[in-house]
Design an enzyme around this catalytic site. Sequence first.
Site, PDB file in Angstrom:
ATOM      1  N   LYS A  75       0.841  -1.207   0.000  1.00 58.15           N
ATOM      2  CA  LYS A  75       0.000   0.000   0.000  1.00 58.15           C
ATOM      3  C   LYS A  75       0.872   1.252   0.000  1.00 58.15           C
ATOM      4  CE  LYS A  75      -3.881  -2.352   2.187  1.00 58.15           C
ATOM      5  NZ  LYS A  75      -4.648  -2.670   3.403  1.00 58.15           N
TER       6      LYS A  75
ATOM      7  N   ASP B 259     -11.202   3.291   4.339  1.00 58.45           N
ATOM      8  CA  ASP B 259     -11.643   1.891   4.315  1.00 58.45           C
ATOM      9  C   ASP B 259     -13.163   1.790   4.180  1.00 58.45           C
ATOM     10  OD1 ASP B 259      -9.801  -0.249   4.419  1.00 58.45           O
ATOM     11  OD2 ASP B 259      -9.289   0.188   6.508  1.00 58.45           O
TER      12      ASP B 259
ATOM     13  N   GLN C 222      -4.447  -1.163   9.571  1.00 58.73           N
ATOM     14  CA  GLN C 222      -4.424  -2.502   8.984  1.00 58.73           C
ATOM     15  C   GLN C 222      -5.005  -3.525   9.962  1.00 58.73           C
ATOM     16  OE1 GLN C 222      -3.599  -3.165   5.818  1.00 58.73           O
ATOM     17  NE2 GLN C 222      -4.001  -5.334   6.052  1.00 58.73           N
TER      18      GLN C 222
HETATM   19  N1  GUN Z   1      -7.096  -6.428   6.260  1.00 55.67           N
HETATM   20  C1  GUN Z   1      -7.534  -7.177   5.223  1.00 55.67           C
HETATM   21  N2  GUN Z   1      -8.266  -6.416   4.364  1.00 55.67           N
HETATM   22  C2  GUN Z   1      -8.274  -5.159   4.876  1.00 55.67           C
HETATM   23  C3  GUN Z   1      -8.852  -3.933   4.437  1.00 55.67           C
HETATM   24  O1  GUN Z   1      -9.530  -3.835   3.400  1.00 55.67           O
HETATM   25  N3  GUN Z   1      -8.625  -2.854   5.259  1.00 55.67           N
HETATM   26  C4  GUN Z   1      -7.917  -2.941   6.412  1.00 55.67           C
HETATM   27  N4  GUN Z   1      -7.766  -1.834   7.120  1.00 55.67           N
HETATM   28  N5  GUN Z   1      -7.359  -4.069   6.830  1.00 55.67           N
HETATM   29  C5  GUN Z   1      -7.540  -5.169   6.069  1.00 55.67           C
END
Ligand code: GUN
Length: 294
Positions: free
Chosen positions: A54, A121, A98
């Site tokens: 990311k 998100d 995350q």
């Molecule tokens: N962990 C797995 N998928 C995601 C996501 O889309 N957002 C976040 N913040 N954590 C994740």
Amino acid sequence: MSTVILNGRELSQTLFEEQKKKVEDLVRLKGRPPGLAVVLVGQDPASETYVRNKRAACKKVGIHAPDINLPPDVPQAELVHRIDSLNRDPSIDGILVQLPLPSGLSKDEVLYRIDPDKDVDGFHPLNVGKMLIGLETLTPCTPTGIMTLLDRNGIRISGKNAVVLGRSLIVGKPMALLLMARDATVTVCHSRTANLQEETRRADIVVAAMGKPLMVTADFIKPGAVVIDVGISRTADGKLVGDVDYASVFPVASAITPVPGGVGPMTIATLLDNTIRAFCFREGIPLQPARKNA
Ligand code: GUN
């Protein structure tokens, strides 16, 4: 019938190029780039990889992305305090914590603390509610990325039977809402669904997000269906596989996402898109293109 491979990796590269130009325009207009804080708590190896990807994507398109890495034993109060300061930070437009968080930390308290305008998100209850009633808002990255993948491959959604396997807040539920908003007839299946194959065999579009490696085999799929695989797991011999048994489903489907290189890169491209959207919203720049959420 030849099967189309829905190549998310390739499309994400195209989207990154488009985003890079957009970010350059925004820097000229407002004198600063969009900013995304990706918060990593602990050292879960999968999370470390996702976060690295990311942050690297942000760098590629010119989004300001400071590293925020916290130890696994960070007290809940300190984590919440960090969110509060990111909420106040004018150089930050998006905040992503995350998941999963290390045990002992309350995910909900942390996620609900994020300013809804910075919630890239789309997990804050206010944004979930806005999506449900069809207001323009930040929507979860994985299902939104899947909609882009379908659209950019010219796959029609209106009037189609879509079956979503999985009912998580991250993928299944928002996926169902976004498909419904585009006039699909949607069925949501889960671990307690009776006659799962009967449901999936009616589907023109199947989205597999159960987290059960290789569960969806050819006998789940109507010939000519579009198959989207959200799953990603590692087998004992180190191979990455999805929830779909790609080799058996490929000859039956009209289009299918590979794993890796399908949905995963689209999630990242959508995260950057959401960050740019959050920047535009905060800076009073009209959002374009509008997304249809209901
Ligand atoms: N962990 C797995 N998928 C995601 C996501 O889309 N957002 C976040 N913040 N954590 C994740």
